[in-house]
Write an enzyme that holds these catalytic residues in place. Structure first.
Site, PDB file in Angstrom:
ATOM      1  N   HIS A 198       0.770  -1.214  -0.066  1.00 37.84           N
ATOM      2  CA  HIS A 198       0.087   0.189  -0.056  1.00 37.84           C
ATOM      3  C   HIS A 198       0.833   1.124   0.016  1.00 37.84           C
ATOM      4  O   HIS A 198       0.595   2.095  -0.796  1.00 37.84           O
ATOM      5  CB  HIS A 198      -1.019  -0.069   1.309  1.00 37.84           C
ATOM      6  CG  HIS A 198      -1.891  -0.990   0.854  1.00 37.84           C
ATOM      7  ND1 HIS A 198      -2.686  -1.282   2.366  1.00 37.84           N
ATOM      8  CD2 HIS A 198      -2.328  -1.901  -0.015  1.00 37.84           C
ATOM      9  CE1 HIS A 198      -3.527  -2.321   1.884  1.00 37.84           C
ATOM     10  NE2 HIS A 198      -3.275  -2.715   0.670  1.00 37.84           N
ATOM     11  N   ARG A 305     -10.081   2.181 -13.652  1.00 37.60           N
ATOM     12  CA  ARG A 305     -10.377   1.282 -12.665  1.00 37.60           C
ATOM     13  C   ARG A 305     -11.717   1.639 -11.950  1.00 37.60           C
ATOM     14  O   ARG A 305     -11.685   2.529 -11.017  1.00 37.60           O
ATOM     15  CB  ARG A 305      -9.080   1.147 -11.744  1.00 37.60           C
ATOM     16  CG  ARG A 305      -7.832   0.873 -12.337  1.00 37.60           C
ATOM     17  CD  ARG A 305      -6.645   0.562 -11.276  1.00 37.60           C
ATOM     18  NE  ARG A 305      -5.403   0.327 -11.480  1.00 37.60           N
ATOM     19  CZ  ARG A 305      -4.476   0.944 -11.960  1.00 37.60           C
ATOM     20  NH1 ARG A 305      -4.579   2.394 -11.707  1.00 37.60           N
ATOM     21  NH2 ARG A 305      -3.253   0.532 -12.171  1.00 37.60           N
ATOM     22  N   ARG A 345     -12.640  -0.590 -17.391  1.00 34.96           N
ATOM     23  CA  ARG A 345     -12.548  -2.015 -16.939  1.00 34.96           C
ATOM     24  C   ARG A 345     -13.827  -2.529 -15.860  1.00 34.96           C
ATOM     25  O   ARG A 345     -14.069  -1.561 -15.030  1.00 34.96           O
ATOM     26  CB  ARG A 345     -11.073  -2.231 -16.223  1.00 34.96           C
ATOM     27  CG  ARG A 345     -11.179  -3.657 -15.881  1.00 34.96           C
ATOM     28  CD  ARG A 345      -9.572  -3.967 -15.279  1.00 34.96           C
ATOM     29  NE  ARG A 345      -9.660  -3.190 -13.776  1.00 34.96           N
ATOM     30  CZ  ARG A 345      -8.446  -3.196 -13.153  1.00 34.96           C
ATOM     31  NH1 ARG A 345      -7.151  -3.864 -13.832  1.00 34.96           N
ATOM     32  NH2 ARG A 345      -8.001  -2.466 -11.918  1.00 34.96           N
ATOM     33  N   GLU A 443      -3.680 -11.295 -17.877  1.00 36.54           N
ATOM     34  CA  GLU A 443      -3.287 -11.011 -16.632  1.00 36.54           C
ATOM     35  C   GLU A 443      -2.982 -12.416 -15.745  1.00 36.54           C
ATOM     36  O   GLU A 443      -2.264 -12.780 -14.714  1.00 36.54           O
ATOM     37  CB  GLU A 443      -3.764 -10.260 -15.737  1.00 36.54           C
ATOM     38  CG  GLU A 443      -5.255 -10.382 -15.589  1.00 36.54           C
ATOM     39  CD  GLU A 443      -6.056  -8.997 -14.855  1.00 36.54           C
ATOM     40  OE1 GLU A 443      -5.428  -8.362 -14.288  1.00 36.54           O
ATOM     41  OE2 GLU A 443      -7.373  -9.155 -14.965  1.00 36.54           O
ATOM     42  N   ASN A 466       1.179  -6.677 -13.448  1.00 32.52           N
ATOM     43  CA  ASN A 466       1.158  -6.688 -12.068  1.00 32.52           C
ATOM     44  C   ASN A 466       0.743  -8.125 -11.583  1.00 32.52           C
ATOM     45  O   ASN A 466       1.528  -8.922 -10.964  1.00 32.52           O
ATOM     46  CB  ASN A 466       0.347  -5.704 -11.342  1.00 32.52           C
ATOM     47  CG  ASN A 466       0.848  -4.315 -11.474  1.00 32.52           C
ATOM     48  OD1 ASN A 466       1.645  -3.673 -12.388  1.00 32.52           O
ATOM     49  ND2 ASN A 466       0.116  -3.242 -10.949  1.00 32.52           N
ATOM     50  N   ASP A 467      -0.461  -8.385 -12.112  1.00 31.65           N
ATOM     51  CA  ASP A 467      -0.965  -9.869 -11.994  1.00 31.65           C
ATOM     52  C   ASP A 467      -0.081 -10.872 -12.682  1.00 31.65           C
ATOM     53  O   ASP A 467      -0.021 -11.998 -12.206  1.00 31.65           O
ATOM     54  CB  ASP A 467      -2.438  -9.820 -11.798  1.00 31.65           C
ATOM     55  CG  ASP A 467      -3.098  -9.218 -11.051  1.00 31.65           C
ATOM     56  OD1 ASP A 467      -2.721  -9.492  -9.527  1.00 31.65           O
ATOM     57  OD2 ASP A 467      -4.370  -8.805 -10.693  1.00 31.65           O
ATOM     58  N   ARG A 477       2.206 -10.355  -4.349  1.00 30.84           N
ATOM     59  CA  ARG A 477       2.895  -8.996  -4.767  1.00 30.84           C
ATOM     60  C   ARG A 477       2.808  -7.947  -3.394  1.00 30.84           C
ATOM     61  O   ARG A 477       3.421  -6.929  -3.578  1.00 30.84           O
ATOM     62  CB  ARG A 477       2.749  -8.392  -5.932  1.00 30.84           C
ATOM     63  CG  ARG A 477       1.099  -8.127  -6.253  1.00 30.84           C
ATOM     64  CD  ARG A 477       0.856  -7.925  -7.703  1.00 30.84           C
ATOM     65  NE  ARG A 477      -0.595  -7.560  -7.902  1.00 30.84           N
ATOM     66  CZ  ARG A 477      -1.026  -6.339  -7.965  1.00 30.84           C
ATOM     67  NH1 ARG A 477      -0.357  -5.210  -7.679  1.00 30.84           N
ATOM     68  NH2 ARG A 477      -2.481  -6.312  -8.030  1.00 30.84           N
ATOM     69  N   CYS A 514      -0.801  -2.262 -19.402  1.00 29.09           N
ATOM     70  CA  CYS A 514      -1.420  -1.276 -18.550  1.00 29.09           C
ATOM     71  C   CYS A 514      -0.897  -1.443 -17.153  1.00 29.09           C
ATOM     72  O   CYS A 514      -1.418  -0.623 -16.280  1.00 29.09           O
ATOM     73  CB  CYS A 514      -3.064  -1.162 -18.567  1.00 29.09           C
ATOM     74  SG  CYS A 514      -3.887  -2.752 -18.055  1.00 29.09           S
TER      75      CYS A 514
END
Length: 583
Positions: A198, A305, A345, A443, A466-467, A477, A514
């Site tokens: 975070h 998002r 998305r 992803e 990321n995923d 992660r 992205c």
């Protein structure tokens, strides 16, 4: 004090120089004493009052979030509100006061330690890492009980103008970070955290130099120490000698000058030296993010998002946003982009973005009911979102992006739901774009390895790195204990990326990246060499990436990129990427 250097994880680039301001954990030294029978209920009330104060604090922070704050902060604050309301925190310490006669601080710490020990026993790394959220909430309550709430007045007794405030802590909650935003705050250092924790996400969103995962920085650094953060490499220098301080001041000044120069690139098209056009788009969380995206020269929104419209709604009677609420947000973004495309998305909740912390019961949320899996189990909610997105498409170019697809039946069910939403709007005589493009997030490794079934059914692809990295390398992660294993240059990750880009190109289907890799200038040329022509990133990363594009020559880059894709040894890959950057 002698100069020393600490090494951690770089999460947000830049140079910060300032005096250390330590945020000491309130739980380290609480008083332990027993309460007489006649004072037990008064002590219970004291703890309840502290809970109420923290509730009000968090709600006030949420209500007063500045428009330019990263939208993730609202979701993180909401998680802390939910934890504070959980009976394990809100009620069990009261029972401890009544049954054992512990004072309020002791009762709270006892329960926090018990919960922390339980979390340590959980095998799942994601859930185990949530211990930090519980401890942060406990810290906040203890600060009220002990009267030790941190203030961020300017520190430093020296008349020498050292610079910004450097916050040093064992961990920093997203809610606490907000109070730093409008102060002389230039960077932060934490013992905990990883590249996608975070605090790391917030640091990048605020564009503030940071180093996390330092282990014991909060015990080694003393209040008012002069500190340098080199955010590019995750190095912290404490009490540097004058010559080192001067060198870093020069680097810091050079970075400021470079950023001013970047501003001149805003209106320039992103074209390589050999004439290849590249599309640079922005990732946003809320309509208000469109302004910074436009200012940075984004040619559109590559990722809206939408889940952040669903989060941070604690205390509201209707926990989910209505169709009309969603429509107004989507339309606002479409209008703000003034004819530039907006890719929205659909809801991606679960894993590190729970809709409701209290309902998060999956043993491993990252592998559970998240994103499209969740939406297909809630058809009415999903249809409402699809109708809202379709309605917004009547006001400008909109694309619809489905996350976490892995199976043909998921694609088919999603497309059927979109057709059902269109039919409902036609019946109600509501306008929408009947030819709206529908795409998939790539992803999951299974998706990257079965692209024919995607390109046959869909209009475009967007790679969520990321995923993709998380699932390819089997690491959480957000867990600092395995953060060092999160490697975008792992040969398997590079193979899946290049395979996806090549397969989409062969099928004539547009493909974008992205995830965080899109905004990492160290990887821009590698992605260009793989054939990527569309990048979507946080607005703050747009101009540095554009500069890389403008200075690139694909005829020189492509052969080195092919060499990298054939390599399997990590050092050879790193050296070749550095070679790319020198071309």
């Amino acid at each position: 004090m002698a100069c020393f250097t600490l090494h951690g994880i770089p999460v947000s680039s830049g140079i910060a120089i300032g005096r250390a301001h330590l945020l000491a954990p309130a739980a380290l030294d609480v008083k332990h004493y027993l309460i007489p029978d006649e004072q037990v209920e008064a002590e219970v009330q004291r703890l309840q009052n502290a809970f109420a104060v923290v509730h009000r604090e968090l709600q006030t922070i949420w209500n007063e979030l500045p428009k330019d704050s990263p939208a993730e902060l609202g979701a993180f604050i909401d998680v802390h509100v939910l934890i504070l309301s959980d009976p394990m925190i809100a009620e069990v310490p009261l029972d401890i006061i009544r049954s054992r006669h512990y004072n309020a601080e002791w009762a709270l710490v006892t329960q926090i330690e018990e919960l922390s020990a339980q979390f340590d026993e959980i095998e799942d790394a994601y859930l185990r890492a949530r211990k930090g959220d519980i401890q942060q909430v406990g810290e906040r309550v203890l600060k009220i009980l002990t009267g030790s709430a941190d203030t961020l007045a300017r520190v430093g007794n020296s008349e020498e103008p050292i610079g910004s405030l450097i916050v040093v802590a064992h961990d920093i909650s997203p809610a606490d970070m907000l109070q730093f935003k409008d102060r002389a705050f230039g960077g932060f250092i934490t013992d905990l955290g990883g590249p996608n924790s975070h605090t790391a996400i917030v640091a990048r969103s605020l564009d503030i130099p940071a180093a996390v995962g330092m282990d014991n920085a909060s015990t080694l650094i003393e209040q008012d120490d002069v500190v340098i953060i080199d955010g590019d490499v995750g190095v912290v220098i404490v009490d540097p000698p004058p010559k080192v301080l001067e060198q870093y001041r020069e680097r810091q000044a050079r970075l400021v000058r470079d950023r001013k120069k970047l501003g001149k690139l805003r209106k320039m098209p992103a074209v390589t030296r050999d004439g290849v056009e590249v599309a640079l788009l922005a990732n946003i969380e809320l309509p208000e993010d469109c302004g910074p995206a436009m200012d940075a020269g984004a040619i559109g929104v590559g990722l809206f998002r939408s889940e952040f419209l669903f989060m941070g709604r604690t205390g509201q009677v209707n926990r989910l946003p209505t169709e009309d609420e969603q429509f107004e947000s989507y339309r606002a973004a479409v209008l703000a982009m003034k004819g530039r495309p907006v890719t929205i998305r659909t809801l991606d909740i679960g894993a590190d973005k729970p809709l409701d912390h209290a309902e998060q019961t999956a043993l491993n949320p990252a592998l559970g009911l998240r994103a499209i899996r969740y939406c297909l189990t809630e058809p009415q909610m999903f249809l409402a979102q699809l109708r809202a997105i379709l309605r917004a498409s009547a006001f400008g170019p909109v694309k619809l992006l489905i996350p976490m697809l892995a199976h043909a039946f998921e694609i088919d069910q999603s497309l059927a739901m979109i057709e059902q939403a269109k039919a409902q709007l036609r019946e109600a005589d509501i306008k929408f774009d009947p030819l709206i493009q529908v795409g998939a997030m790539i992803e999951i490794p299974a998706a990257a390895l079965t692209l024919p079934m995607f390109v046959k059914r869909l209009d475009f692809l967007s790679i969520g790195t990321n995923d993709l990295i998380q699932y390819t390398l089997a690491i959480d992660r957000a867990d600092h204990e395995v953060a060092h294993l999160y490697d975008p240059l792992h040969p398997a990750v590079l193979y899946l990326l290049s395979h996806t880009i090549a397969a989409a190109d062969k099928a004539g289907v547009p493909v974008a990246v992205c995830g965080e890799m899109a905004g990492d200038t160290k990887l821009t040329r590698l992605l260009l060499g793989m054939g990527l022509r569309e990048f979507s990133m946080h607005p703050a990363q747009l101009l540095p990436v554009k500069q890389e594009v403008l200075n690139s020559d694909l005829s020189l880059i492509a052969p080195v990129a092919r060499k990298i894709l054939r390599a399997t040894e990590p050092q050879a890959i790193v050296e070749a990427v550095e070679q790319l950057r020198a071309l």
